[in-house]
Design a protein around this motif. Structure first.
Motif, PDB file in Angstrom:
ATOM      1  N   VAL A  16       0.673  -1.569   0.053  1.00 61.57           N
ATOM      2  CA  VAL A  16      -0.135  -0.156  -0.030  1.00 61.57           C
ATOM      3  C   VAL A  16       0.939   0.859   0.238  1.00 61.57           C
ATOM      4  N   ALA A  17       0.732   2.379  -0.764  1.00 57.15           N
ATOM      5  CA  ALA A  17       1.158   3.909  -0.650  1.00 57.15           C
ATOM      6  C   ALA A  17       0.159   4.835  -0.927  1.00 57.15           C
TER       7      ALA A  17
ATOM      8  N   VAL B  76      -4.074  -7.440  -7.170  1.00 56.19           N
ATOM      9  CA  VAL B  76      -4.692  -6.027  -7.194  1.00 56.19           C
ATOM     10  C   VAL B  76      -3.617  -4.997  -7.075  1.00 56.19           C
ATOM     11  N   ILE B  77      -3.562  -3.357  -7.987  1.00 57.03           N
ATOM     12  CA  ILE B  77      -3.605  -2.863  -8.043  1.00 57.03           C
ATOM     13  C   ILE B  77      -4.487  -1.463  -8.397  1.00 57.03           C
ATOM     14  N   LEU B  78      -4.828  -1.234  -7.126  1.00 55.30           N
ATOM     15  CA  LEU B  78      -5.430  -0.327  -6.906  1.00 55.30           C
ATOM     16  C   LEU B  78      -4.966   1.368  -6.471  1.00 55.30           C
TER      17      LEU B  78
ATOM     18  N   ARG C 176      -9.390   2.913   1.652  1.00 55.09           N
ATOM     19  CA  ARG C 176      -8.792   1.999   0.022  1.00 55.09           C
ATOM     20  C   ARG C 176      -7.125   1.823   0.057  1.00 55.09           C
ATOM     21  N   THR C 177      -7.007   1.969   1.512  1.00 58.67           N
ATOM     22  CA  THR C 177      -5.737   1.009   1.643  1.00 58.67           C
ATOM     23  C   THR C 177      -6.591  -0.046   2.571  1.00 58.67           C
TER      24      THR C 177
ATOM     25  N   LEU D 133      -1.746   3.757  -2.803  1.00 60.81           N
ATOM     26  CA  LEU D 133      -1.604   2.722  -3.720  1.00 60.81           C
ATOM     27  C   LEU D 133      -1.301   1.442  -3.471  1.00 60.81           C
ATOM     28  N   TYR D 134      -2.372   0.798  -3.560  1.00 60.38           N
ATOM     29  CA  TYR D 134      -2.570  -0.652  -2.398  1.00 60.38           C
ATOM     30  C   TYR D 134      -2.268  -1.798  -3.379  1.00 60.38           C
TER      31      TYR D 134
END
Length: 422
Positions: A18-19, A137-139, A189-190, A213-214
């Motif tokens: 996660v970012a 998953v990249i969200l 979101r994370t 960013l997850y």
């Protein structure tokens, strides 16, 4: 002003990255949030050519930032940054900048001088490529939190929504409520990995720009935890510590350059973790590292049967990045009376006051888990296999790592491990 609370540890051992990015705009007076009517239209892009200059800007920012942070830390301790989180934040911010302020931001994230629309479109494609993934998953997520009755230009919010899929909210006038609302959004979101990045909001704050960013994935070849045991890890000081060392024999991309060894482990779905183990001092490796060299090392990797030793990792790092960005050329944005954000607000002269970045990494037999939060505050004033050759790749001393999206070449996370125990 410390606006960060401790990043919570996730109870899950599933590999997750996660970012997060928060841009806090602090301006004298009040503001009014204007929700954008523009809708994000994802493209059908699923990949970007490796070595694309747009992606190289992201990676170059991350590597240069890590090198500067390492210098500030005098080479000691574990480090981790999220290049793509930093770059996305600055790109959203650039839509509100003009003149020399814009030129300096673009010098970091848009060195090829693409038009603003072209640059935004590249980020839309990058975000879309993440949305279009299978088996992982990249969200990414973005949001603007704008205070009521401040003269923000609606076009700034519209661009953030249309190109970066940003949510746009009104920033609560009550500081404690605003903190709770922003933290709730970040936690959602994370997936709960980052729950309370914001501990307070300065009373002059009129806008927060938040990016997260997850990533969640699993190793293509998980380590067998029955082979994990306590082994020695030699620190830069020469001392040794006992760490949980994961062991396996796998066919993996490997390269021995003499002064360093490199190996890459894949996650399911197209993300990898590249490890760089120098023969000498890890800080010398980091000081010489460039985006081009990272790409070159990656190009030399060839499949070998490899005896692997990789330590479990669980550590976090946070840093104030303003001086780092100034050193990279983004000076005017931080200078009162000079910063030009005239495409963001009418009749005001805001400037960036702080850039905060925090990451967390957890790596185990199943994969990787990590979290990152960044805040910017703006104030007024492959080759043929060689199956018979078995090589050793032991991460039993300080090393550098990069978690890379193989479909775009973008570095999601980048760091240095001095001590796996944290």
């Amino acid at each position: 002003m410390n606006i960060w609370a401790r990043v919570s540890r996730s109870r899950s051992i599933k590999p997750v990255l996660v970012a997060g990015l928060l841009i806090a705009c602090l301006l004298t007076g009040c503001a009014r949030a204007k929700k954008s009517d523009s809708a994000f239209q994802p493209s059908d892009v699923t990949s970007v050519p490796m070595g694309d200059p747009f992606v190289q800007d992201i990676n170059r920012l991350g590597i240069n930032a890590l090198k500067l942070v390492n210098q500030d830390e005098a080479g000691g301790g574990n480090l981790i940054l999220s290049p793509i989180s930093l770059a996305t934040a600055l790109s959203v911010l650039s839509n509100g900048a003009a003149g020399a302020t814009l030129e300096q931001i673009n010098g970091i994230v848009n060195s090829r001088g693409l038009s603003q629309n072209e640059h935004n479109n590249r980020y839309r494609d990058l975000i879309s490529s993440f949305y279009n993934r299978k088996d992982m998953v990249i969200l990414p997520a973005n949001s603007l939190w704008i205070k009521r009755n401040y003269p923000f230009k609606e076009s700034f919010a519209e661009l953030a929504k249309a190109w970066y899929d940003a949510d746009v909210f009104s920033l609560n006038d009550k500081a404690s409520s605003a903190v709770n609302e922003v933290n709730r959004w970040v936690s959602d979101r994370t997936k709960g990995l980052i729950t309370d990045p914001l501990s307070e909001i300065h009373p002059l704050t009129v806008m927060l720009l938040v990016n997260t960013l997850y990533f969640r994935g699993t190793w293509e070849n998980p380590f067998d935890d029955s082979f994990t045991r306590k082994e020695d890890f030699t620190l830069s000081t020469g001392e040794t510590v006992k760490v949980d060392m994961m062991n396996s024999r796998l066919m993996v991309p490997f390269h021995d350059a003499g002064d360093l060894k490199a190996a890459k482990l894949y996650y399911r779905g197209g993300v990898s973790m590249l490890f760089l183990r120098p023969e000498e001092n890890v800080n010398d490796l980091l000081s010489d590292l460039t985006a081009e060299k990272l790409f070159e090392i990656n190009s030399h990797l060839a499949i070998h049967t490899t005896d692997l030793k990789v330590p479990r990792l669980d550590f976090g790092y946070k840093s104030e990045m303003s001086d780092c960005l100034k050193a990279l050329g983004m000076v005017d944005a931080f200078t009162d009376g000079v910063a030009d954000f005239s495409r963001m607000v009418d009749g005001k002269k805001p400037s960036v006051s702080r850039v905060l970045h925090e990451c967390r990494l957890k790596l185990d037999e199943e994969g990787t888990e990590a979290a990152a939060v960044t805040a910017i505050a703006v104030t007024a004033t492959s080759a043929m296999p060689e199956p018979e050759q078995i090589v050793d790749f032991y991460l039993d001393k300080p090393f550098v790592f990069a978690i890379v999206d193989e479909r775009t070449g973008a570095v999601l996370f980048l760091g240095k491990v001095e001590n796996p125990l944290g």
